[in-house]
Design an enzyme around this catalytic site. Structure first.
Site, PDB file in Angstrom:
ATOM      1  CG  ASP A  60      -3.408  -1.198  -5.972  1.00 43.50           C
ATOM      2  OD1 ASP A  60      -4.133  -0.368  -6.371  1.00 43.50           O
ATOM      3  OD2 ASP A  60      -2.209  -1.692  -5.993  1.00 43.50           O
ATOM      4  CE1 TYR A  71       3.493  -3.037   2.017  1.00 45.44           C
ATOM      5  CE2 TYR A  71       2.751  -3.281   3.846  1.00 45.44           C
ATOM      6  CZ  TYR A  71       3.033  -2.496   3.414  1.00 45.44           C
ATOM      7  OH  TYR A  71       3.330  -1.352   3.593  1.00 45.44           O
ATOM      8  NE  ARG A  93      -6.255 -10.228  -0.768  1.00 38.41           N
ATOM      9  CZ  ARG A  93      -6.134  -8.948  -1.040  1.00 38.41           C
ATOM     10  NH1 ARG A  93      -6.713  -7.851  -2.948  1.00 38.41           N
ATOM     11  NH2 ARG A  93      -4.681  -8.082  -1.168  1.00 38.41           N
ATOM     12  CG  ASP A  96      -0.196  -0.945  -3.952  1.00 38.28           C
ATOM     13  OD1 ASP A  96      -0.646   0.187  -3.520  1.00 38.28           O
ATOM     14  OD2 ASP A  96      -0.493  -2.004  -4.034  1.00 38.28           O
ATOM     15  CD  GLU A  97      -2.897   3.208  -4.698  1.00 42.45           C
ATOM     16  OE1 GLU A  97      -3.561   3.363  -4.998  1.00 42.45           O
ATOM     17  OE2 GLU A  97      -2.865   2.249  -3.786  1.00 42.45           O
TER      18      GLU A  97
HETATM   19  N1  DCP Z   1      -1.618  -1.358   3.401  1.00 41.49           N
HETATM   20  C1  DCP Z   1      -1.426  -1.359   4.922  1.00 41.49           C
HETATM   21  N2  DCP Z   1      -2.714  -0.833   5.675  1.00 41.49           N
HETATM   22  C2  DCP Z   1      -3.248  -0.656   5.066  1.00 41.49           C
HETATM   23  C3  DCP Z   1      -3.933  -0.666   3.195  1.00 41.49           C
HETATM   24  C4  DCP Z   1      -3.363  -1.426   2.957  1.00 41.49           C
HETATM   25  O1  DCP Z   1      -0.323  -1.105   5.687  1.00 41.49           O
HETATM   26  N3  DCP Z   1      -4.854   0.266   5.801  1.00 41.49           N
HETATM   27  C5  DCP Z   1      -0.350  -2.313   2.527  1.00 41.49           C
HETATM   28  C6  DCP Z   1      -0.311  -3.662   2.297  1.00 41.49           C
HETATM   29  C7  DCP Z   1      -0.472  -3.979   1.371  1.00 41.49           C
HETATM   30  C8  DCP Z   1      -0.176  -1.926   0.521  1.00 41.49           C
HETATM   31  O2  DCP Z   1      -0.674  -1.688   1.603  1.00 41.49           O
HETATM   32  O3  DCP Z   1      -0.609  -4.758   0.616  1.00 41.49           O
HETATM   33  C9  DCP Z   1      -0.848  -2.094  -1.033  1.00 41.49           C
HETATM   34  O4  DCP Z   1      -2.433  -1.544  -0.555  1.00 41.49           O
HETATM   35  P1  DCP Z   1      -3.024  -1.858  -1.090  1.00 41.49           P
HETATM   36  O5  DCP Z   1      -4.534  -1.246  -0.790  1.00 41.49           O
HETATM   37  O6  DCP Z   1      -2.955  -1.933  -2.946  1.00 41.49           O
HETATM   38  O7  DCP Z   1      -3.496  -3.705  -1.183  1.00 41.49           O
HETATM   39  P2  DCP Z   1      -2.713  -4.746  -1.594  1.00 41.49           P
HETATM   40  O8  DCP Z   1      -1.815  -4.433  -2.606  1.00 41.49           O
HETATM   41  O9  DCP Z   1      -2.403  -5.764  -0.878  1.00 41.49           O
HETATM   42  O10 DCP Z   1      -3.961  -5.708  -1.790  1.00 41.49           O
HETATM   43  P3  DCP Z   1      -4.178  -5.310  -3.921  1.00 41.49           P
HETATM   44  O11 DCP Z   1      -4.067  -6.355  -4.251  1.00 41.49           O
HETATM   45  O12 DCP Z   1      -5.997  -5.276  -3.519  1.00 41.49           O
HETATM   46  O13 DCP Z   1      -4.302  -4.265  -4.383  1.00 41.49           O
HETATM   47 MG    MG Z   2      -2.674  -2.856  -4.580  1.00 40.26          MG
HETATM   48 MG    MG Z   3      -2.487   0.052  -3.283  1.00 41.01          MG
END
Ligand code: DCP
Ligand code: MG
Ligand code: MG
Length: 551
Positions: free
Chosen positions: A18, A23, A55, A110-111
């Site tokens: 992940d 973004y 955060r 992202d996964e």
């Molecule tokens: N995203 C989105 N709507 C959501 C959750 C996430 O559009 N409800 C988008 C923004 C994130 C991306 O998807 O950047 C990936 O989601 P993640 O939950 O993996 O979150 P992040 O990668 O941003 O943060 P982390 O470091 O916690 O994985």
């Molecule tokens: Mg992520």
């Molecule tokens: Mg994710």
């Protein structure tokens, strides 16, 4: 739960990767000044993600913009409504991970889940390989299972570290990884240490990990509707779901789903890593202020097309059709209407690598097609008003692959084991998209070279592939030793020349090792060849030499 069940399942070795604040990391690449300020990525009135600096102020994913601003008044906001850069980076990450396994499953942007069981087997065959784990370990390691899963998961932790390093070095992205014997545990454990870390869990800690989730709605695979249904029978915690009689669950769900849900609460997940395909279409849309002149339409389409070609280049496939979307605005009724038209395009525009793809001649050829489509949608002699233009490529062929081309030729009557490693690179590949293009895929072009005899096609394709292959720096490159079909080793100092049966111009373009191989194969078999001037009758079977023999 029956302990034998766990034992059987422990062979599997899965990594979940992940990306950190995905973004946000992409936005920093576009604007490095963001690196040291707390910032959020905004879609409408929601902050969908933020960097880790933000955060620290309490900003969480999917927070209302107003709440986020209150929490961190200095929060910088970046618009993240255009997903194209995220999408294209996302596919680059998946492509990197596909170098480790055929089984890579994408989840969101992202996964990725990667089944590395085969790679672990390979590493364990090497007696010199030092087994140890890297990164964090979840749970206790005092009562580990003795079935061999411990060693496998440790090896997988080393592979995960290598993957994350590669993603960082190639794309500049940091990520987290979870390593477990099933997808469920790998995904959950991945988030235990963030950012830029990895965590392994051994099967004995599965229950502990599940109980750490508190509520059933935190279990991946249990969505909003299911957790609401569970709440109607008072199931809220993981223990509630573990302890409920299956007959009670059967009142709400069919027996398969009931069993699946209860299994999840114990950390049991039998689902396989499903190989993900590429997107069905690659497209871009731009809404615009009223456009009422053909010239402006052409300018806008040129800009869109250039951006789209970069995405297609990154995707790697050869598009076969292009679709134009137009939103027309009717000033009288004050309403808008979308219309689309599609056309085939000449795949040869995309077969010669990046330079040919982006050259202005090719862009112009595609633009002629697009303007033709536009005139079918809009009567350009009358006043018109356009508020959106969109382009997408939607049918694709896989780019011809040197490994596949050779391997397909050599598949029959295969006598030598080493070539199977070429086949194996694509053996799980059952999707029609990824099948090797047939010569007929190239027939639409007016190019003289596109209607060759079958043998010429093969040689030309081989030459083209070879040129592209030479340009790319991929670990998947056909390894020279894979081409050493026969056990006789060549002497690098020996004099070699083009066998009389092979086209000299093709021969000269081959890598030196392949030239050696052809020459030694020719020498070995020349007693069986009946020479006619500089032509030769083929010896039986699909040998490397026969691949290059002139028809
Ligand atoms: N995203 C989105 N709507 C959501 C959750 C996430 O559009 N409800 C988008 C923004 C994130 C991306 O998807 O950047 C990936 O989601 P993640 O939950 O993996 O979150 P992040 O990668 O941003 O943060 P982390 O470091 O916690 O994985
Ligand atoms: Mg992520
Ligand atoms: Mg994710």
């Amino acid at each position: 739960m029956n302990p034998d069940y766990y034992k059987d399942e422990h062979y599997r070795t899965i990594i979940h990767v992940d990306l950190d604040c995905f973004y946000a990391q992409v936005e920093v690449m576009k604007n490095p000044e963001l690196k040291n300020v707390p910032f959020g990525v905004q879609q409408k009135n929601i902050v969908v993600t933020s960097n880790y600096l933000a955060r620290e102020f309490g900003i969480r994913k999917c927070m209302l913009l107003s709440d986020a601003k209150q929490m961190c008044p200095n929060l910088v906001l970046v618009n993240g409504e255009d997903l194209n850069d995220y999408r294209s980076m996302s596919y680059k990450v998946t492509s990197l991970l596909q170098k480790y396994s055929n089984s890579v499953e994408r989840l969101g942007l992202d996964e990725n889940f990667i089944d590395v069981a085969n790679l672990v087997d390979e590493k364990l065959q090497d007696n010199t390989f030092q087994v140890h784990s890297v990164g964090n370990i979840f749970g206790n390691i005092e009562t580990l299972c003795q079935c061999g899963c411990e060693v496998r998961l440790k090896v997988a932790s080393l592979i995960a570290e290598e993957m994350r390093k590669l993603i960082y070095e190639e794309l500049g992205l940091t990520s987290c990884a979870g390593i477990a014997h099933n997808k469920l545990l790998a995904k959950i454990v991945c988030s235990k240490h963030k950012p830029n870390q990895q965590t392994v869990i051994f099967p004995n800690s599965a229950l502990e990990l599940m109980l750490s989730l508190n509520s059933v709605e935190n279990i991946p695979g249990i969505g909003k509707a299911t957790s609401e249904a569970l709440r109607t029978i008072n199931i809220r915690t993981i223990q509630d779901l573990q302890n409920i009689a299956i007959s009670e669950l059967n009142k709400l769900f069919d027996s398969e789903k009931a069993k699946f849900l209860q299994n999840l609460s114990y950390g049991i997940d039998k689902s396989l890593v499903k190989r993900s395909g590429k997107p069905l279409s690659i497209g871009l849309e731009d809404s615009c202020k009223l456009i009422s002149a053909e010239k402006e339409v052409k300018e806008k389409l040129t800009e869109l097309l250039k951006r789209l070609l970069i995405l297609v280049e990154a995707d790697g496939r050869i598009p076969k059709t292009i679709k134009l979307t137009v939103r027309k605005f009717d000033k009288l009724t004050k309403t808008s209407r979308r219309e689309t038209r599609q056309s085939n395009i000449n795949p040869h525009l995309f077969t010669s690598g990046k330079v040919a793809l982006m050259n202005s001649g090719n862009v112009d050829k595609i633009l002629i097609t697009l303007m033709g489509l536009f005139r079918k949608i809009v009567q350009v002699r009358r006043p018109f008003h356009i508020t959106l233009l969109g382009l997408s490529f939607n049918k694709f062929n896989e780019r011809p692959d040197i490994r596949r081309s050779l391997a397909l030729f050599l598949r029959k009557d295969l006598e030598v084991q080493s070539i199977t490693s070429i086949e194996n690179l694509n053996s799980n590949d059952s999707s029609p998209e990824s099948a090797a293009p047939s010569p007929s895929s190239y027939r639409e072009s007016s190019d003289q070279e596109c209607e060759p005899t079958p043998k010429r096609t093969k040689l030309n394709m081989f030459k083209r592939n070879l040129m592209e292959y030479d340009k790319c720096e991929s670990p998947c490159k056909l390894r020279v030793q894979d081409l050493q079909l026969n056990s006789e080793k060549h002497d690098n100092n020996q004099n070699i020349s083009c066998p009389p049966s092979v086209d000299e111009s093709v021969f000269k373009e081959l890598p030196l090792d392949v030239q050696h191989e052809l020459w030694s194969e020719y020498k070995r078999t020349r007693n069986e060849l009946v020479n006619f001037g500089n032509r030769a009758k083929r010896v039986k079977g699909n040998t490397l030499l026969n691949y290059f023999v002139k028809k």
